[in-house]
Design a protein around this motif. Structure first.
Motif, PDB file in Angstrom:
ATOM      1  N   ALA A  10       0.841  -1.195   0.000  1.00  0.00           N
ATOM      2  CA  ALA A  10       0.000   0.000   0.000  1.00  0.00           C
ATOM      3  C   ALA A  10       0.881   1.251   0.000  1.00  0.00           C
ATOM      4  CB  ALA A  10      -0.905  -0.004   1.234  1.00  0.00           C
ATOM      5  N   GLN A  39      -1.973  -4.618  -3.209  1.00  0.00           N
ATOM      6  CA  GLN A  39      -3.090  -4.072  -2.388  1.00  0.00           C
ATOM      7  C   GLN A  39      -3.532  -2.720  -2.933  1.00  0.00           C
ATOM      8  OE1 GLN A  39      -2.408  -3.951   1.892  1.00  0.00           O
ATOM      9  NE2 GLN A  39      -4.143  -2.578   2.223  1.00  0.00           N
ATOM     10  N   TYR A  41      -3.163  -0.320  -6.338  1.00  0.00           N
ATOM     11  CA  TYR A  41      -2.889  -0.635  -7.744  1.00  0.00           C
ATOM     12  C   TYR A  41      -3.102   0.561  -8.671  1.00  0.00           C
ATOM     13  CZ  TYR A  41      -7.754  -1.218  -6.644  1.00  0.00           C
ATOM     14  OH  TYR A  41      -8.996  -0.994  -6.127  1.00  0.00           O
ATOM     15  N   ASP A  42      -3.868   1.579  -8.255  1.00  0.00           N
ATOM     16  CA  ASP A  42      -4.024   2.764  -9.110  1.00  0.00           C
ATOM     17  C   ASP A  42      -2.662   3.408  -9.313  1.00  0.00           C
ATOM     18  OD1 ASP A  42      -6.730   2.446  -9.258  1.00  0.00           O
ATOM     19  OD2 ASP A  42      -7.212   4.012  -7.793  1.00  0.00           O
ATOM     20  N   MET A  45      -1.640   5.726  -6.620  1.00  0.00           N
ATOM     21  CA  MET A  45      -1.460   5.134  -5.295  1.00  0.00           C
ATOM     22  C   MET A  45      -0.214   4.249  -5.240  1.00  0.00           C
ATOM     23  SD  MET A  45      -4.081   6.211  -3.582  1.00  0.00           S
ATOM     24  CE  MET A  45      -4.290   5.165  -2.140  1.00  0.00           C
ATOM     25  N   GLN A  72      -8.547 -10.204   1.381  1.00  0.00           N
ATOM     26  CA  GLN A  72      -7.290  -9.579   0.934  1.00  0.00           C
ATOM     27  C   GLN A  72      -6.082 -10.215   1.648  1.00  0.00           C
ATOM     28  OE1 GLN A  72      -6.523  -5.334   1.916  1.00  0.00           O
ATOM     29  NE2 GLN A  72      -6.559  -5.061  -0.301  1.00  0.00           N
ATOM     30  N   ASP A  97       1.833  -0.998   8.816  1.00  0.00           N
ATOM     31  CA  ASP A  97       0.725  -1.688   9.496  1.00  0.00           C
ATOM     32  C   ASP A  97      -0.441  -2.034   8.588  1.00  0.00           C
ATOM     33  OD1 ASP A  97      -0.327   0.795   8.966  1.00  0.00           O
ATOM     34  OD2 ASP A  97      -0.288   1.488  11.050  1.00  0.00           O
ATOM     35  N   VAL A  98      -0.173  -2.203   7.303  1.00  0.00           N
ATOM     36  CA  VAL A  98      -1.288  -2.470   6.386  1.00  0.00           C
ATOM     37  C   VAL A  98      -1.531  -3.975   6.268  1.00  0.00           C
ATOM     38  CG1 VAL A  98      -0.865  -0.303   5.151  1.00  0.00           C
ATOM     39  CG2 VAL A  98       0.156  -2.426   4.294  1.00  0.00           C
ATOM     40  N   ASN A  99      -2.587  -4.360   5.582  1.00  0.00           N
ATOM     41  CA  ASN A  99      -2.899  -5.786   5.485  1.00  0.00           C
ATOM     42  C   ASN A  99      -1.754  -6.584   4.855  1.00  0.00           C
ATOM     43  OD1 ASN A  99      -5.337  -5.419   6.712  1.00  0.00           O
ATOM     44  ND2 ASN A  99      -6.552  -5.452   4.824  1.00  0.00           N
ATOM     45  N   GLU A 131      -5.480  -1.392  11.507  1.00  0.00           N
ATOM     46  CA  GLU A 131      -4.015  -1.283  11.563  1.00  0.00           C
ATOM     47  C   GLU A 131      -3.483  -1.717  12.926  1.00  0.00           C
ATOM     48  OE1 GLU A 131      -6.066   1.090  10.602  1.00  0.00           O
ATOM     49  OE2 GLU A 131      -5.570   1.505   8.506  1.00  0.00           O
ATOM     50  N   ARG A 207      -9.439   7.270   6.943  1.00  0.00           N
ATOM     51  CA  ARG A 207      -9.704   6.254   7.965  1.00  0.00           C
ATOM     52  C   ARG A 207     -11.149   5.799   7.874  1.00  0.00           C
ATOM     53  NH1 ARG A 207      -5.554   4.234   9.147  1.00  0.00           N
ATOM     54  NH2 ARG A 207      -3.952   5.784   9.301  1.00  0.00           N
ATOM     55  N   PRO A 239      -9.145   7.193  -2.783  1.00  0.00           N
ATOM     56  CA  PRO A 239     -10.243   6.498  -3.478  1.00  0.00           C
ATOM     57  C   PRO A 239     -11.350   6.003  -2.552  1.00  0.00           C
ATOM     58  CG  PRO A 239      -8.127   5.381  -3.875  1.00  0.00           C
ATOM     59  CD  PRO A 239      -7.830   6.636  -3.135  1.00  0.00           C
TER      60      PRO A 239
HETATM   61  C1  UD1 Z   1      -4.886   1.112   3.401  1.00  0.00           C
HETATM   62  C2  UD1 Z   1      -4.387   0.678   4.777  1.00  0.00           C
HETATM   63  C3  UD1 Z   1      -4.248   1.899   5.672  1.00  0.00           C
HETATM   64  C4  UD1 Z   1      -3.386   2.940   5.017  1.00  0.00           C
HETATM   65  C5  UD1 Z   1      -3.961   3.276   3.651  1.00  0.00           C
HETATM   66  C6  UD1 Z   1      -3.151   4.309   2.915  1.00  0.00           C
HETATM   67  C7  UD1 Z   1      -5.108  -1.536   5.563  1.00  0.00           C
HETATM   68  C8  UD1 Z   1      -6.008  -2.250   6.479  1.00  0.00           C
HETATM   69  N1  UD1 Z   1      -5.331  -0.223   5.433  1.00  0.00           N
HETATM   70  O1  UD1 Z   1      -6.186   1.670   3.562  1.00  0.00           O
HETATM   71  O2  UD1 Z   1      -3.646   1.509   6.887  1.00  0.00           O
HETATM   72  O3  UD1 Z   1      -3.348   4.088   5.828  1.00  0.00           O
HETATM   73  O4  UD1 Z   1      -4.006   2.074   2.865  1.00  0.00           O
HETATM   74  O5  UD1 Z   1      -3.731   4.651   1.696  1.00  0.00           O
HETATM   75  O6  UD1 Z   1      -4.228  -2.138   4.992  1.00  0.00           O
HETATM   76  N2  UD1 Z   1      -8.775   1.633  -3.861  1.00  0.00           N
HETATM   77  C9  UD1 Z   1      -8.654   2.096  -5.134  1.00  0.00           C
HETATM   78  N3  UD1 Z   1      -7.415   2.066  -5.713  1.00  0.00           N
HETATM   79  C10 UD1 Z   1      -6.313   1.600  -5.076  1.00  0.00           C
HETATM   80  C11 UD1 Z   1      -6.452   1.133  -3.775  1.00  0.00           C
HETATM   81  C12 UD1 Z   1      -7.678   1.157  -3.167  1.00  0.00           C
HETATM   82  O7  UD1 Z   1      -9.615   2.542  -5.750  1.00  0.00           O
HETATM   83  O8  UD1 Z   1      -5.220   1.615  -5.675  1.00  0.00           O
HETATM   84  C13 UD1 Z   1     -10.105   1.706  -3.192  1.00  0.00           C
HETATM   85  C14 UD1 Z   1     -10.878   0.419  -3.287  1.00  0.00           C
HETATM   86  O9  UD1 Z   1     -12.209   0.725  -3.422  1.00  0.00           O
HETATM   87  C15 UD1 Z   1     -10.646  -0.213  -1.927  1.00  0.00           C
HETATM   88  C16 UD1 Z   1     -10.546   0.996  -1.036  1.00  0.00           C
HETATM   89  O10 UD1 Z   1      -9.919   2.000  -1.824  1.00  0.00           O
HETATM   90  O11 UD1 Z   1     -11.662  -1.089  -1.559  1.00  0.00           O
HETATM   91  C17 UD1 Z   1      -9.745   0.756   0.211  1.00  0.00           C
HETATM   92  O12 UD1 Z   1      -8.461   0.240  -0.109  1.00  0.00           O
HETATM   93  P1  UD1 Z   1      -7.686  -0.682   0.980  1.00  0.00           P
HETATM   94  O13 UD1 Z   1      -6.322  -1.000   0.492  1.00  0.00           O
HETATM   95  O14 UD1 Z   1      -8.555  -1.824   1.402  1.00  0.00           O
HETATM   96  O15 UD1 Z   1      -7.601   0.259   2.228  1.00  0.00           O
HETATM   97  P2  UD1 Z   1      -7.177   1.792   2.348  1.00  0.00           P
HETATM   98  O16 UD1 Z   1      -8.356   2.536   2.824  1.00  0.00           O
HETATM   99  O17 UD1 Z   1      -6.470   2.273   1.136  1.00  0.00           O
END
Ligand code: UD1
Length: 372
Positions: A10, A39, A41-42, A45, A72, A97-99, A131, A207, A239
């Protein structure tokens, strides 16, 4: 030859991994393989950060994408295990601290491969945060725990982690910030957005506790609209948060196009690159955020930071830095912004070992040598 697999997934992992990989690759007798879980991918990001930070292209992308926490985390483990079997590394290195952090650690530890955790021991003591669970589980699986601040050592010792595993090395995110600060400054990104230096605030929100519930997010944005009367707020939108905005348009009519553009109270942008964001942060009047890393970055930059949370796993940013916990209630947000605008923010100082050398210390400990 020591073989290290470094795992990122991430956005916030990337600025932590960059200096450590660089420091390790400078040493003889070490090979570092970089694996991206996918995790995030954009382009904004992930890839953009690789380019700006000079991170090597990942040797492998596991392409897990977005899913529920269980799915995930599980998918990362399923896809990472055969890689470990094939590569048989001497060490796996994880960040933050991400997944992706917890999934990779668990996979490696079950195969008896030692794990090193960069940014170990931080605790918010709030187990509703995903986290926090990732941090606790990861730390208990690791052989090397690299900490950024004294509170982390105390937390780990209290949890029964042996002292010899804990290494206070400083903050690798600060290594990256100091390396790129000048470049970011010359970018002058505020000017490109038509904003005066120190004449705007910078907002980030992602958050789950702030953005997943429409009522809570409406209240926060409503407060921002009010604060925006006093100075423009730039809001690079994550996002996760962006996906919630259409549902709020009825209660926040200003969210619909023209008002927003015309009034310039809140300027919503796509997620920004590392350099653009650092440039904006560096010349902001103050920052409003619920991010972990930004609390640390503003401390180093000595920019007032209002954190929209009730707790922080990074207490040193409050004790020594510029960070103030303000929660997410409208009245507290207004009052806190008002105080900063009346020049009542406290001056901070830079915490011990946040000096740009943390990655070197880590590389030294892992290779048993203090330099190259
Ligand atoms: C994750 C981390 C968080 C960190 C954050 C930084 C976990 C539990 N959370 O949260 O600790 O502070 O990253 O950004 O690991 N999405 C996109 N494009 C992307 C990535 C995500 O559109 O490239 C959208 C998707 O709808 C996805 C949502 O964002 O479901 C959340 O993404 P996710 O990686 O699950 O958690 P973050 O909120 O990004």
């Amino acid at each position: 030859m020591t073989k290290i697999i470094s795992v990122v997934g991430a956005r916030p992992n990337l600025m932590k991994a960059a200096p450590v990989i660089e420091a390790l690759r400078r040493r003889s007798g070490v090979t570092v393989m970089l694996i991206h879980t996918g995790q995030h991918y954009d382009r904004e990001m992930s890839q953009l950060f690789f380019e700006q930070l000079g991170l090597p292209k990942p040797d492998l992308d596991l392409h897990v994408g977005s899913a529920s926490h269980g799915e995930q985390t599980g998918q990362i483990m399923i896809r990472f295990e055969p890689v470990l079997k094939q590569e048989n590394p001497d060490l796996v290195m994880v960040f933050g601290d991400v997944n992706s952090t917890v999934a990779a650690s668990l996979c490696a530890a079950k195969m008896n491969i030692p794990v090193a955790h960069v940014e170990a021991g931080l605790r918010s003591f709030d187990r509703t945060m995903p986290e926090e669970l990732n941090r606790i589980v990861t730390d208990h699986l690791c052989e090397f725990l690299f900490t950024t601040e004294p509170s982390a050592r105390k937390n780990l010792l209290k949890e029964g982690i042996p002292e010899e595993k804990i290494h206070f090395v400083g903050n690798v995110m600060v290594d990256t910030l100091l390396k790129h600060r000048e470049r970011a400054q010359t970018l002058n990104f505020a000017e490109k957005l038509g904003l005066p230096l120190c004449g705007y605030a910078l907002l980030t929100l992602h958050r789950p506790s702030n953005v997943d519930d429409p009522e809570t997010l409406t209240n926060i944005l409503d407060a921002m609209w009010e604060i925006g009367k006093r100075l423009p707020i730039v809001f690079p939108c994550h996002p996760r948060t962006r996906a919630q905005l259409p549902a709020l348009a009825e209660r926040l009519p200003w969210l619909k196009g023209e008002n927003l553009a015309a009034e310039k109270r809140i300027i919503i942008t796509e997620p920004l690159g590392y350099l653009e964001f650092l440039s904006l942060m560096n010349s902001a009047r103050f920052v409003l955020t619920d991010s972990g890393g930004i609390q640390e970055e503003t401390t180093v930059l000595n920019i007032p930071c209002l954190t929209l949370r009730e707790n922080t796993e990074r207490p040193i940013t409050v004790e020594q830095g510029t960070n103030i916990l303000v929660g997410n209630r409208r009245d507290r947000l207004w009052a806190a912004a008002d105080k900063v605008l009346s020049d009542e923010a406290h001056e901070g100082r830079i915490p011990e070992l946040w000096d740009g050398q943390a990655a070197e210390r880590i590389a030294g400990i892992l290779t048993g040598r203090s330099s190259g």
